[in-house]
Design an enzyme around this catalytic site. Sequence first.
Site, PDB file in Angstrom:
ATOM      1  CG  ASN A  23       7.465  -9.095 -17.805  1.00  0.00           C
ATOM      2  OD1 ASN A  23       6.915  -8.205 -18.174  1.00  0.00           O
ATOM      3  ND2 ASN A  23       6.706 -10.220 -17.760  1.00  0.00           N
ATOM      4  NE  ARG A  97       2.080  -5.039 -11.090  1.00  0.00           N
ATOM      5  CZ  ARG A  97       1.396  -4.289  -9.890  1.00  0.00           C
ATOM      6  NH1 ARG A  97       0.521  -3.260 -10.065  1.00  0.00           N
ATOM      7  NH2 ARG A  97       1.647  -4.824  -8.932  1.00  0.00           N
ATOM      8  CB  CYS A 121      -3.554  -5.116 -13.563  1.00  0.00           C
ATOM      9  SG  CYS A 121      -3.124  -5.365 -15.274  1.00  0.00           S
ATOM     10  NE  ARG A 126       0.129  -7.323 -11.713  1.00  0.00           N
ATOM     11  CZ  ARG A 126       0.774  -7.321 -12.845  1.00  0.00           C
ATOM     12  NH1 ARG A 126       0.309  -6.689 -13.800  1.00  0.00           N
ATOM     13  NH2 ARG A 126       2.044  -7.610 -12.930  1.00  0.00           N
ATOM     14  N   PRO A 127      -0.920  -6.546  -5.314  1.00  0.00           N
ATOM     15  CG  PRO A 127      -0.507  -7.922  -3.572  1.00  0.00           C
ATOM     16  CD  PRO A 127      -1.570  -7.669  -4.928  1.00  0.00           C
ATOM     17  CB  ILE A 128       3.549  -3.160  -4.532  1.00  0.00           C
ATOM     18  CG1 ILE A 128       2.825  -1.920  -3.683  1.00  0.00           C
ATOM     19  CG2 ILE A 128       3.261  -3.102  -5.935  1.00  0.00           C
ATOM     20  CD1 ILE A 128       3.260  -0.416  -4.146  1.00  0.00           C
ATOM     21  CG  ASP A 129       2.201  -7.047   0.587  1.00  0.00           C
ATOM     22  OD1 ASP A 129       1.912  -7.320  -0.727  1.00  0.00           O
ATOM     23  OD2 ASP A 129       2.369  -7.971   1.398  1.00  0.00           O
ATOM     24  CD  GLN A 130       5.875  -9.697   1.014  1.00  0.00           C
ATOM     25  OE1 GLN A 130       6.756 -10.114   1.442  1.00  0.00           O
ATOM     26  NE2 GLN A 130       4.730  -9.369   1.698  1.00  0.00           N
ATOM     27  NE  ARG A 401       1.673  -2.644 -21.629  1.00  0.00           N
ATOM     28  CZ  ARG A 401       1.504  -3.207 -20.406  1.00  0.00           C
ATOM     29  NH1 ARG A 401       0.138  -3.473 -19.948  1.00  0.00           N
ATOM     30  NH2 ARG A 401       2.492  -3.740 -19.466  1.00  0.00           N
TER      31      ARG A 401
END
Length: 432
Positions: A23, A97, A121, A126-130, A401
């Site tokens: 990561n 992702r 996923c 797994r939102p990405i609003d921020q 992965r």
Amino acid sequence: MAKLIVHGGHRLEGAVRAGGRKNSAVAVIPAALLCDGPSSLENLPAIDDVGVYSQLLEALGARLQPRPERNGGLTLTIDPRGVRRTVADHDLGKRLRASYYLLGVLLARFGEAEVPLPGGCDIGLRPIDQHLKGLSALGAQVRIEHGAIRARATRLEGTTIYLDVISVGATIQLMLAATLAAGVTIIENAAREPHVVDLANFLNAAGARVQGAGTDVIKIRGVSRLSGATHAIIPDEIEAATYMIAAAATRGDVVVENVIPKHLDPVTAKLQEAGVTVEENGDYVRVRADRRPRAVHVKTLPYPGFPTDAQQPFTVLLSLAEGTSIVTETVWEGRFRHVEELKRMGTLIRVEGRTAIVEGVERLTGAAVRASDLRARAALMVAGLAAEGTTEISGIEHIDRGYERAVDKLRGLGARLVREGNGRGAREAAGH
Ligand code: EPZ
């Protein structure tokens, strides 16, 4: 369909080396495109995600030179001077992702960007609003259309952004975007994960001015250019934790090398609370167990809390404990989906929402199981190693992965396992 056949019941013994942190790699690799000169990234893990990200950068026009390292890792030289495209390849981007980090990078460098909208996923929505809220606050126009996120900005302007939730991804995304913005950006309620600090160290080595990484307030003073840098990324504490847990689950004696013990504190503390012996020493930890673990309660939290990515393997260890444990998963609502598979091996786990009640049993037995997400695969591998008899894990191709040469490393510790079918090896992908 690739399968992993695990012949369980053998103690793990010996030494294994943790690779670079997945990561961190997927954040530092795109960061190299912020620079106007080449960067050299060392201690990268030889995993598919690094291979896919390398292909993403080449598709944008960057020139990459991978070089295997003696210890099994990878050095990647990235020359961004040929980058002309600002649209990330959708097929490649959807496989990873973290391709969404290219949004902040290409926006900061070229004033426009398009990346595929990350899918859901197996571990939750797994939102990405921020991410989008922060990029808009920096002055970008952001639109979601045709399955992609499109953003443009004449110049990003520094500002103060308060994250509604502690988000590793949003913290990294906004650090990347803010490095070349005009003025000062302050990210409040920022994530404190070690790989946030690792990225800040790379950016500062390349000429950025990032302060406070590792705390919940990060200040970034925008600069006009970044020069490129040489940087060795930090070890993967989730990979290391997985081998520590496997050692405990097989009542083995394992040294995990190339770690930063401090990063393992929450896992080490829980293992010790469960009666497992963990000794820290410089850049390695030694894990020993000779009996069933004690039941303990675990709640996953942002760093420095117990890492959600180690929760699934740890729950397997608790399924063998003396007593009943409570595991609370506060980060991802879908991180107990593999429990149905574990039940086929004899576990007694009851899931109620974000909590699992784990009644310890004396032994697990091998079975045919199927893994859904990366860390569930690791959990089923640990279960197979601890179980009596043979476990057949399907859906294993994705293990490459996130776990560098997992089968080889486990064999090196005395595990009896073999991969069947056409699972792509990380080495091929990393060599792309
Ligand atoms: C990163 O995911 C990791 N992935 C995950 O590891 C890890 O589980 C997670 O951080 C937590 O440590 C990478 O680094 C590539 P978040 P990320 O944003 O950044 C909510 C693995 O197995 N949230 O910290 O996506 C979100 O729903 C993977 O290696 C919003 O609400 O995680 C979650 O509940 C799995 N809005 C919480 O925040 C947002 O815009 C933490 O998510 C972003 C997040």
